[in-house]
Design a protein around this motif. Structure first.
Motif, PDB file in Angstrom:
ATOM      1  N   THR B 321       0.826  -1.202   0.000  1.00  0.00           N
ATOM      2  CA  THR B 321       0.000   0.000   0.000  1.00  0.00           C
ATOM      3  C   THR B 321       0.860   1.252   0.000  1.00  0.00           C
ATOM      4  O   THR B 321       1.861   1.325   0.714  1.00  0.00           O
ATOM      5  CB  THR B 321      -0.920   0.000   1.237  1.00  0.00           C
ATOM      6  N   HIS B 322       0.445   2.214  -0.800  1.00  0.00           N
ATOM      7  CA  HIS B 322       0.980   3.564  -0.701  1.00  0.00           C
ATOM      8  C   HIS B 322      -0.097   4.414  -0.024  1.00  0.00           C
ATOM      9  O   HIS B 322      -1.246   4.427  -0.475  1.00  0.00           O
ATOM     10  CB  HIS B 322       1.299   4.132  -2.081  1.00  0.00           C
ATOM     11  N   ALA B 323       0.298   5.091   1.050  1.00  0.00           N
ATOM     12  CA  ALA B 323      -0.657   5.895   1.822  1.00  0.00           C
ATOM     13  C   ALA B 323      -0.215   7.352   1.769  1.00  0.00           C
ATOM     14  O   ALA B 323       0.928   7.671   2.108  1.00  0.00           O
ATOM     15  CB  ALA B 323      -0.704   5.412   3.266  1.00  0.00           C
ATOM     16  N   ASN B 324      -1.133   8.207   1.372  1.00  0.00           N
ATOM     17  CA  ASN B 324      -0.805   9.619   1.210  1.00  0.00           C
ATOM     18  C   ASN B 324      -0.871  10.335   2.554  1.00  0.00           C
ATOM     19  O   ASN B 324      -1.899  10.302   3.235  1.00  0.00           O
ATOM     20  CB  ASN B 324      -1.790  10.258   0.223  1.00  0.00           C
ATOM     21  N   MET B 325       0.221  10.972   2.936  1.00  0.00           N
ATOM     22  CA  MET B 325       0.243  11.765   4.163  1.00  0.00           C
ATOM     23  C   MET B 325      -0.095  13.226   3.897  1.00  0.00           C
ATOM     24  O   MET B 325      -0.319  13.985   4.831  1.00  0.00           O
ATOM     25  CB  MET B 325       1.643  11.704   4.810  1.00  0.00           C
ATOM     26  N   ASN B 357       2.682  -4.296   3.771  1.00  0.00           N
ATOM     27  CA  ASN B 357       3.716  -3.290   3.562  1.00  0.00           C
ATOM     28  C   ASN B 357       3.044  -1.962   3.231  1.00  0.00           C
ATOM     29  O   ASN B 357       2.162  -1.911   2.369  1.00  0.00           O
ATOM     30  CB  ASN B 357       4.643  -3.721   2.411  1.00  0.00           C
ATOM     31  N   VAL B 358       3.420  -0.926   3.953  1.00  0.00           N
ATOM     32  CA  VAL B 358       2.826   0.393   3.725  1.00  0.00           C
ATOM     33  C   VAL B 358       3.935   1.419   3.567  1.00  0.00           C
ATOM     34  O   VAL B 358       4.780   1.566   4.458  1.00  0.00           O
ATOM     35  CB  VAL B 358       1.903   0.808   4.888  1.00  0.00           C
ATOM     36  N   LYS B 359       3.910   2.106   2.449  1.00  0.00           N
ATOM     37  CA  LYS B 359       4.807   3.244   2.248  1.00  0.00           C
ATOM     38  C   LYS B 359       3.980   4.510   2.395  1.00  0.00           C
ATOM     39  O   LYS B 359       3.043   4.744   1.630  1.00  0.00           O
ATOM     40  CB  LYS B 359       5.443   3.181   0.860  1.00  0.00           C
ATOM     41  N   ALA B 360       4.315   5.299   3.412  1.00  0.00           N
ATOM     42  CA  ALA B 360       3.625   6.574   3.618  1.00  0.00           C
ATOM     43  C   ALA B 360       4.413   7.661   2.904  1.00  0.00           C
ATOM     44  O   ALA B 360       5.638   7.732   3.035  1.00  0.00           O
ATOM     45  CB  ALA B 360       3.503   6.874   5.101  1.00  0.00           C
ATOM     46  N   VAL B 361       3.691   8.496   2.161  1.00  0.00           N
ATOM     47  CA  VAL B 361       4.339   9.376   1.190  1.00  0.00           C
ATOM     48  C   VAL B 361       3.902  10.825   1.397  1.00  0.00           C
ATOM     49  O   VAL B 361       2.711  11.105   1.599  1.00  0.00           O
ATOM     50  CB  VAL B 361       3.961   8.932  -0.242  1.00  0.00           C
ATOM     51  N   PHE B 362       4.889  11.715   1.340  1.00  0.00           N
ATOM     52  CA  PHE B 362       4.568  13.144   1.357  1.00  0.00           C
ATOM     53  C   PHE B 362       4.274  13.620  -0.061  1.00  0.00           C
ATOM     54  O   PHE B 362       4.997  13.285  -1.008  1.00  0.00           O
ATOM     55  CB  PHE B 362       5.740  13.959   1.918  1.00  0.00           C
ATOM     56  N   THR B 363       3.226  14.405  -0.197  1.00  0.00           N
ATOM     57  CA  THR B 363       2.865  15.025  -1.480  1.00  0.00           C
ATOM     58  C   THR B 363       2.437  16.459  -1.211  1.00  0.00           C
ATOM     59  O   THR B 363       2.200  16.842  -0.056  1.00  0.00           O
ATOM     60  CB  THR B 363       1.693  14.287  -2.158  1.00  0.00           C
ATOM     61  N   ASN B 364       2.303  17.235  -2.263  1.00  0.00           N
ATOM     62  CA  ASN B 364       1.886  18.635  -2.101  1.00  0.00           C
ATOM     63  C   ASN B 364       0.366  18.733  -2.057  1.00  0.00           C
ATOM     64  O   ASN B 364      -0.271  19.360  -2.910  1.00  0.00           O
ATOM     65  CB  ASN B 364       2.468  19.491  -3.230  1.00  0.00           C
ATOM     66  N   THR B 365      -0.193  18.086  -1.072  1.00  0.00           N
ATOM     67  CA  THR B 365      -1.646  18.084  -0.891  1.00  0.00           C
ATOM     68  C   THR B 365      -1.957  18.315   0.590  1.00  0.00           C
ATOM     69  O   THR B 365      -1.067  18.242   1.444  1.00  0.00           O
ATOM     70  CB  THR B 365      -2.273  16.747  -1.323  1.00  0.00           C
TER      71      THR B 365
END
Lengths: 161, 786
Positions: B321-325, B357-365
């Motif tokens: 999983t990709h999780a948007n932070m 598996n979870v990758k938490a990701v920084f985005t411009n949101t």
């Protein structure tokens, strides 16, 4: 600033307003009638519905000056003379038609306008009429049920609680 | 026969009277003498370097009191994150700074850059337009996978990259999971998106700061689900105000759904500015501001794989999983895709091996955090959807495939670190089969087809972990808070009770349901009990309301405090009755001596406690007031089975919900009417997610859905009447009421049922469709039919 005068819930009300002052702001800030809520800025949520000269109006979309001389009624004026809940309000309590209560004033005012024009609406008519009133808590189940009950229709067949 | 009071009665809500007559007291209804208004100038670009902010013109505008920029907050702490996740390599997450006003860069549309305090809101807004902000726009990262590319622009220049953490769970199981997949007879793979949502409580956020120069006391009125948490976070970490000099009041709050848990910049700003300006400062969010400043929810992209043996038993599960932070870490954001998500991946099934598996990701949101269900809807959605897909691939009945794999023995220790205390998934599925009339579905499908419509049925299960949470456990998992709850029960001389609870009601009906419990325990009328909540000045330290925790944790604290009250009252009664304490019985509001007709009324005992003329003063103190803190020993595990029937218009792809049924197991129930209402609302939010709602950004980070013109909130005509049942009750074994919690269930259990129903409808027309991403807009459904 311009002075406006109107009748609100049967009493004379007046105040100085700017040209851009909305009826909702006048009621809340000038008259202290904070039961009229503002939940959006695009005239869609309906938490601010009041009656102006007998018609349901979104008070966030009408200038206070436009209501000069009008008869306005708000949620604060809906209870019976003895202070008890009116038929619609009572149906909302009986059928758990509200949770957080924020959309409730607009729901009650819209329901009153609906039942005035259409005393025995069908479920579909109620749901369609409420297009301009958004509730995030109830899923509308108990709101629709309460309005049907307030119209005197038997709601006992509608799913539990 | 329905009860007319106490536990199990559908008592009408007492709070309704004020809400129905316009007499509620919401934060925006609070206006303080001399109050000024703040308007925030927010970034209209997603990513950029701030070169200069010129406020000189704005400062000279009519009515302006003061203009603030980041420079005014030098020396003030940033917004804290309440949960630190450790990744699969043992490294702690990357944790960027989070200023009150943008400092150096802007990182999402809506980030506050400057703030104007003025005599009126209109003047503040006018002056904000005169602020000249010079920003050099930078490329924005919006898509999570793009954000992880080596050459991606960095949201935070001082971090290594845009990866907050890479979490593996349970890491020790990984090799065994891989092996199970090697040995599987069948593997089903599904890629899906859990769409980004905006919570949208109907009351926008509001904050009013006040400062008493004479005493140095600060007060913040705010739209919060947990005023004590705000007091602690803002006081200790942001503004450096000790708790005894800071009062936080959350009066009537118009819905929360998670997004009012978090500590926001605007709260810190008005508290700070009230002192700086020496007058109260008020902020009221517009709806458009809410869309770009309230924490968003969901936004996961997942690949899930289910391994089955030759007999269709689930043998292993793995997810990626990709999780948007978003651009910053909101208060509890890191916990949502990890401990509130990975621990639920077993669902209702005895899958022995699981790796998440979870990758938490920084985005411009906008930052993403908990929204009704928080991690558990994401877990349920992917698990239930992959099971449906597996059933299609294997050509077996999806309900039977579920039944075959149900956990049937309790307590059950999952391979993802939690232990379910009770449940009966067969019973809820049986109940659903009955209330949804699944046997009649084919006839209804034929009837729809006769009218030219496609009809589909979706059925799924869910489990959630709520009653959050055992403090020692969550501490090990990275929580920077305890998750107990508190209650003080004050009995007045004439017998009435005031319960001061750390739980907070923003629509859940605590003022009605909590007294039902105490009325039952003492045998007095509910009207003798008043609930006080939402004000740190007159309630004990509490953690507030979210995670379906109020009755399970807050209710348990109230029970414990009431037990202390009853124990002391029995001592007083034994003195008055000149009997042994062990012979005293409390029933129907009177204390009696067992086996005799001697008794003393509740009110006589409470009066004696405060007029202790004939009183065992040598043994016990006068007065009758007790406090209890309750820390749960486990989560609670509500569960259920949901069924959705839809019709799909062949020509337009329009989906209508024809029937929706929910069979839930919430353990014991205090007020069935309120519980049903909670389920209704949760289902509507789940249907909203599945059919209507989507928070959309364009590739430059512009928020496309920033009003009710663009974000499709469910309307009354989008919903049917729901059929809900909670007669299946396996009481929780580890809290005194046997309750599990019901607030989030509907939002967790409903989206897979809706999607499953639409897929079923399309398949009935011969379309080889196994999944459609939410929201199932007419265009997406129509495209899937082509």
């Amino acid at each position: 600033m311009t002075q406006v005068k109107m009748t609100v819930n049967g009493k004379a009300a007046s105040g100085d307003v700017e040209g851009r002052t909305l009826l909702a702001q006048f009621l809340r800030d000038s008259q202290g009638l904070t039961g009229t809520h503002v939940g959006c800025d695009t005239s869609q949520c309906g938490a601010c519905v009041v009656h102006v000269d007998g018609k349901a109006v979104k008070a966030c979309t009408m200038l206070a000056l436009e209501a000069d001389g009008a008869e306005v009624s708000t949620i604060e004026g809906q209870a019976n003379a003895d202070g008890s809940l009116n038929v619609i309000q009572q149906a909302f309590q009986d059928h758990h038609g509200l949770q957080c209560g924020f959309c409730t004033p607009g729901m009650v005012m819209s329901a009153a306008a609906l039942l005035k024009d259409n005393p025995k609406p069908t479920e579909t008519e109620v749901r369609d009429y409420l297009e301009g009133n958004i509730c995030r808590c109830t899923g509308y189940h108990n709101i629709v049920k309460a309005i049907l009950a307030a119209s005197g229709q038997d709601v006992s067949a509608i799913a539990a609680e | 026969m329905p009860k007319d009071g106490g536990i199990g009665a559908s008592s009408k809500r007492r709070e309704d009277i004020r809400f129905l007559t316009g007499a509620g007291n919401y934060t925006d209804d609070i206006n303080l003498r001399g109050q000024a208004y703040v308007f925030f100038l927010r970034s209209d670009i997603a990513h950029g370097t701030i070169n200069n902010i010129d406020t000189s013109a704005a400062e000279g505008m009519p009515g302006v009191v003061k203009v603030f920029t980041a420079a005014d907050f030098a020396g003030v702490g940033g917004m804290p994150c309440g949960w630190q996740v450790t990744d699969k390599h043992g490294e702690v997450m990357q944790e960027p700074g989070h200023p009150i006003l943008a400092t150096g860069k802007v990182r999402h549309v809506g980030e506050p850059i400057a703030a104007v305090v003025a005599e009126t809101l209109a003047q503040a807004r006018d002056a904000a337009e005169a602020i000249d902000v010079d920003i050099t726009e930078l490329p924005a990262v919006i898509d999570m996978k793009d954000a992880l590319k080596a050459d991606a622009p960095k949201v935070h220049d001082d971090l290594k990259n845009n990866l907050c953490y890479d979490w593996g769970f349970v890491e020790e199981n990984k090799a065994a999971v891989e092996e199970a997949f090697q040995n599987a007879a069948h593997v089903t793979t599904l890629e899906l998106r859990n769409n980004r949502l905006v919570a949208n409580p109907m009351e926008p956020r509001v904050a009013v700061g006040d400062f008493a120069r004479g005493t140095g006391d600060h007060t913040l009125y705010t739209t919060s689900q947990n005023p004590h948490v705000i007091r602690l976070l803002m006081g200790a970490f942001v503004l450096g105000i000790p708790e005894h000099k800071l009062r936080v009041v959350a009066p009537d709050v118009g819905g929360g759904f998670g997004t009012k848990i978090f500590h926001y910049q605007e709260e810190a700003f008005v508290t700070f500015a009230a002192k700086a300006c020496n007058r109260p400062v008020k902020w009221t969010s517009s709806r458009t501001e809410a869309f770009m400043s309230d924490a968003h929810g969901r936004d996961h992209v997942t690949t899930i794989q289910l391994a089955l043996d030759a007999d269709n038993n689930f043998t292993a599960l793995r997810t990626d999983t990709h999780a948007n932070m978003g651009a910053y870490l909101s208060t509890f954001a890191p916990s949502v895709p990890t401990w509130l998500h990975g621990t639920l991946m077993a669902g209702n099934y005895k899958t022995p091996l699981i790796y998440v598996n979870v990758k938490a990701v920084f985005t411009n949101t906008v930052p993403v955090d908990a929204y009704r269900g928080a991690g558990r809807p994401e877990a349920t959605f992917q698990l239930e959807r992959v099971i449906d897909k597996a059933a299609i691939e294997l050509g077996v009945d999806a309900i039977e495939l579920r039944r075959q794999n149900f956990i049937t023995e309790f307590p059950y220790a999952t391979p993802v670190a939690v232990e379910y205390d009770t449940g009966d998934y067969v019973a809820t599925m049986d109940k659903l089969t009955e209330i949804a009339d699944l046997a009649g579905f084919e006839a209804r499908r034929k009837e729809s087809e006769a009218r030219g419509k496609l009809r589909g049925l979706g059925v799924n299960c869910y489990i959630e972990a709520c009653g959050i949470a055992p403090s020692n456990l969550v501490g090990q998992l990275g929580a920077r808070a305890g998750l107990y709850e508190s209650a003080t029960v004050r009995v007045n001389a004439t017998g009435g009770l005031v319960v001061m609870t750390g739980s907070h009601s923003h629509g859940q009906g605590h003022e009605t349901a909590f007294p039902q419990v105490i009325a039952e325990m003492i045998g007095i009328d509910e009207s003798m009990i008043e609930i006080v909540h939402g004000d740190t000045a007159n309630t004990p330290m509490g953690m507030g309301t979210y995670g379906s925790r109020s009755i399970a944790v807050g209710g348990s604290a109230m029970v414990r405090a009431t037990e202390k009250i009853i124990a002391k009252a029995k001592k007083i009664a034994s003195h008055l009755l000149e009997a042994s304490e062990s012979d005293i019985e409390l029933k129907d509001g009177a204390f009696s001596v067992a086996g005799t007709d001697k008794s003393v009324a509740w009110g006589d005992v409470t009066l004696a406690a405060y007029v202790p003329h004939n009183y065992p003063l040598e043994d016990i103190e006068p007065g009758l007031e007790e406090t209890a803190f309750y820390d749960p020993s486990n989560f609670t595990y509500p569960s259920g089975a949901y069924a959705c029937e839809v019709e799909v218009d062949r020509d337009t792809g329009q989906v209508t919900i024809e029937r929706f049924s929910a069979a839930d197991d919430f353990g014991n129930i205090i007020n069935p009417m309120i519980v049903s209402g909670q389920v209704h609302g949760g289902i509507a939010q789940g249907i909203g997610q599945a059919l209507l709602e989507n928070c959309a950004y364009d590739e430059n980070g512009q928020l496309l859905s920033a009003s009710y013109m663009d974000y499709a909130m469910p309307r009354a005509y989008d919903m049917p009447f729901f059929s809900v049942d909670h007669s299946c009750q396996t009481p929780c074994t580890h809290n005194p009421l046997g309750v599990k919690g019901c607030g989030e269930a509907g939002a967790i259990g409903s989206p897979p049922a809706v999607v499953g129903a639409v897929v079923d409808a399309l398949r009935s027309a011969g379309k080889d469709v196994t999944h459609v991403n939410m929201p199932l807009s007419p265009s997406r459904v129509w495209a899937a039919m082509q």
